[in-house]
Design a protein around this motif. Sequence first.
Motif, mmCIF file in Angstrom:
data_model
loop_
_atom_site.group_PDB
_atom_site.id
_atom_site.type_symbol
_atom_site.label_atom_id
_atom_site.label_comp_id
_atom_site.label_asym_id
_atom_site.label_seq_id
_atom_site.Cartn_x
_atom_site.Cartn_y
_atom_site.Cartn_z
ATOM 1 N N ARG A 66 -5.849 -101.352 -8.780
ATOM 2 C CA ARG A 66 -4.542 -100.843 -8.362
ATOM 3 C C ARG A 66 -3.419 -101.319 -9.266
ATOM 4 N N TYR A 67 -2.306 -100.623 -9.139
ATOM 5 C CA TYR A 67 -1.056 -101.038 -9.755
ATOM 6 C C TYR A 67 -0.137 -101.486 -8.615
ATOM 7 N N SER A 68 0.464 -102.651 -8.757
ATOM 8 C CA SER A 68 1.371 -103.173 -7.740
ATOM 9 C C SER A 68 2.795 -103.166 -8.272
ATOM 10 N N VAL A 102 3.167 -92.408 -1.847
ATOM 11 C CA VAL A 102 2.392 -93.641 -2.027
ATOM 12 C C VAL A 102 1.069 -93.536 -1.265
ATOM 13 N N GLN A 103 1.118 -93.044 -0.047
ATOM 14 C CA GLN A 103 -0.108 -92.912 0.753
ATOM 15 C C GLN A 103 -1.058 -91.878 0.162
ATOM 16 N N GLY A 161 -2.216 -95.746 -1.503
ATOM 17 C CA GLY A 161 -1.482 -96.999 -1.446
ATOM 18 C C GLY A 161 -0.781 -97.235 -0.131
ATOM 19 N N ASP A 162 0.057 -98.242 -0.142
ATOM 20 C CA ASP A 162 0.841 -98.606 1.025
ATOM 21 C C ASP A 162 2.184 -99.153 0.522
ATOM 22 N N PHE A 210 4.977 -101.964 -3.103
ATOM 23 C CA PHE A 210 3.973 -100.928 -2.863
ATOM 24 C C PHE A 210 2.916 -101.001 -3.931
ATOM 25 N N TYR A 211 1.780 -100.378 -3.636
ATOM 26 C CA TYR A 211 0.709 -100.304 -4.624
ATOM 27 C C TYR A 211 0.133 -98.889 -4.639
ATOM 28 N N LEU A 212 -0.425 -98.536 -5.785
ATOM 29 C CA LEU A 212 -1.120 -97.269 -5.976
ATOM 30 C C LEU A 212 -2.503 -97.563 -6.524
ATOM 31 N N LEU A 213 -3.492 -96.886 -5.990
ATOM 32 C CA LEU A 213 -4.839 -97.057 -6.515
ATOM 33 C C LEU A 213 -4.960 -96.380 -7.870
ATOM 34 N N LYS A 214 -5.819 -96.938 -8.711
ATOM 35 C CA LYS A 214 -6.036 -96.340 -10.048
ATOM 36 C C LYS A 214 -6.830 -95.058 -9.920
#
Length: 85
Positions: free
Chosen positions: A11-13, A60-61, A65-66, A81-85
């Motif tokens: 993920r990217y945070s 984001v979701q 992510g969240d 927040f984070y996003l999955l790669k």
Amino acid sequence: IFLKIEEGKDRYSFEIKDNGIGIPMDKVKKVFERFYRVDESRTSNLGGTGLGLSIVKELVQQFGGDIKVESVDQEGSVFKFYLLK
């Protein structure tokens, strides 16, 4: 404004911090609701529609992510927040 981006294994945070007016504690949980505006005294021609953060949360979701917010009234806010790669 402070911006921090980290790349993890899956993920990217992101962290965005400001030193603005903050959000009162009793209103923090509502900021991602559609059409909710913290400052109810603003009219639509002076402020937003209350859609921005709800759209951000949806996006984001959709990327798996969240998003969360921490805020202190009169001291600023931190959005994480984070996003999955």
